[in-house]
Design an enzyme around this catalytic site. Sequence first.
Site, short mmCIF file in Angstrom:
data_model
loop_
_atom_site.label_atom_id
_atom_site.label_comp_id
_atom_site.label_asym_id
_atom_site.label_seq_id
_atom_site.Cartn_x
_atom_site.Cartn_y
_atom_site.Cartn_z
N THR A 7 0.83 -1.19 0.00
CA THR A 7 0.00 0.00 0.00
C THR A 7 0.87 1.25 0.00
OG1 THR A 7 -1.77 1.20 1.15
CG2 THR A 7 -0.17 0.07 2.54
N HIS A 8 0.35 2.32 -0.62
CA HIS A 8 1.01 3.62 -0.51
C HIS A 8 0.27 4.48 0.50
CE1 HIS A 8 4.02 3.17 -3.58
NE2 HIS A 8 3.13 2.79 -4.47
N ASP A 68 -7.68 -3.75 -0.56
CA ASP A 68 -8.47 -2.79 -1.32
C ASP A 68 -9.78 -2.61 -0.58
OD1 ASP A 68 -8.17 -1.18 -3.81
OD2 ASP A 68 -10.20 -1.93 -4.11
N THR A 69 -10.16 -1.36 -0.42
CA THR A 69 -11.34 -1.05 0.38
C THR A 69 -12.27 -0.13 -0.38
OG1 THR A 69 -10.13 -1.33 2.46
CG2 THR A 69 -12.09 0.06 2.54
N HIS A 176 -14.10 -2.83 9.21
CA HIS A 176 -13.88 -3.69 8.05
C HIS A 176 -12.45 -4.23 7.96
CE1 HIS A 176 -13.52 0.57 7.57
NE2 HIS A 176 -12.62 0.42 6.64
#
Length: 190
Positions: A7-8, A68-69, A176
């Site tokens: 992730t960035h 990914d959200t 989540h």
Amino acid sequence: MKLVFATHNKNKFTEVKAMLPNRIELLSLDDIGCNEDIEETADTIEGNAILKANYVRNNYNLSCFADDTGLEVQSLNGEPGVFSARYAGVSHDSNANIEKLLKNLEGKKDRSARFKTAIALNMEHEEIMFLGICEGEIIKELRGDSGFGYDPVFQPKGFDKTFAEMTLTQKSEIGHRGKAMRQLIEYLSK
Ligand code: ITT
């Protein structure tokens, strides 16, 4: 055990690192010298998580997972969903995204929404997906200054605080990402 989190997003990294046991050494994309913006071209949240994890596995040959959200709003037919980062056009402008969301919800009675996180794990001979969902609603004004993204307008079901009014620990307990991460941690401890 070393694991790259693809992730960035520094806020995501902080949330995830706080949940992991010490025996897992978490590496960021910066740590492995990956500065590229990994393209998210899939049309589902799950698909984009897989793309990001595969990118690191294929290019760096390291065990890795990606998150990914998306925020899915019932009365907007699941929008912004997979477009959550670029809902207002410019990528990652949270204020503009929230403004557009609140505008599109004006006059709508049903403000229910949910966050969905897909975590794709890609290790040698193993590719697994973990999902975490948190139900709630979009409130009409911004409250709180913790967290990131849509947190100031998302109030999880059964609580009178937005995610942005909670501590990192509280958000992770009910949120989540926390739900998906606990499954990942359980899997890794087997
Ligand atoms: P990476 O792809 O580098 O992981 P990103 O910020 O692009 O980072 P996503 O595509 O998964 O991450 O997220 C889409 C957007 O959804 C993100 O930019 C935030 O605005 C929002 N978002 C993700 N997780 C969130 C959370 O826990 N709380 C509030 N908003 C969140």
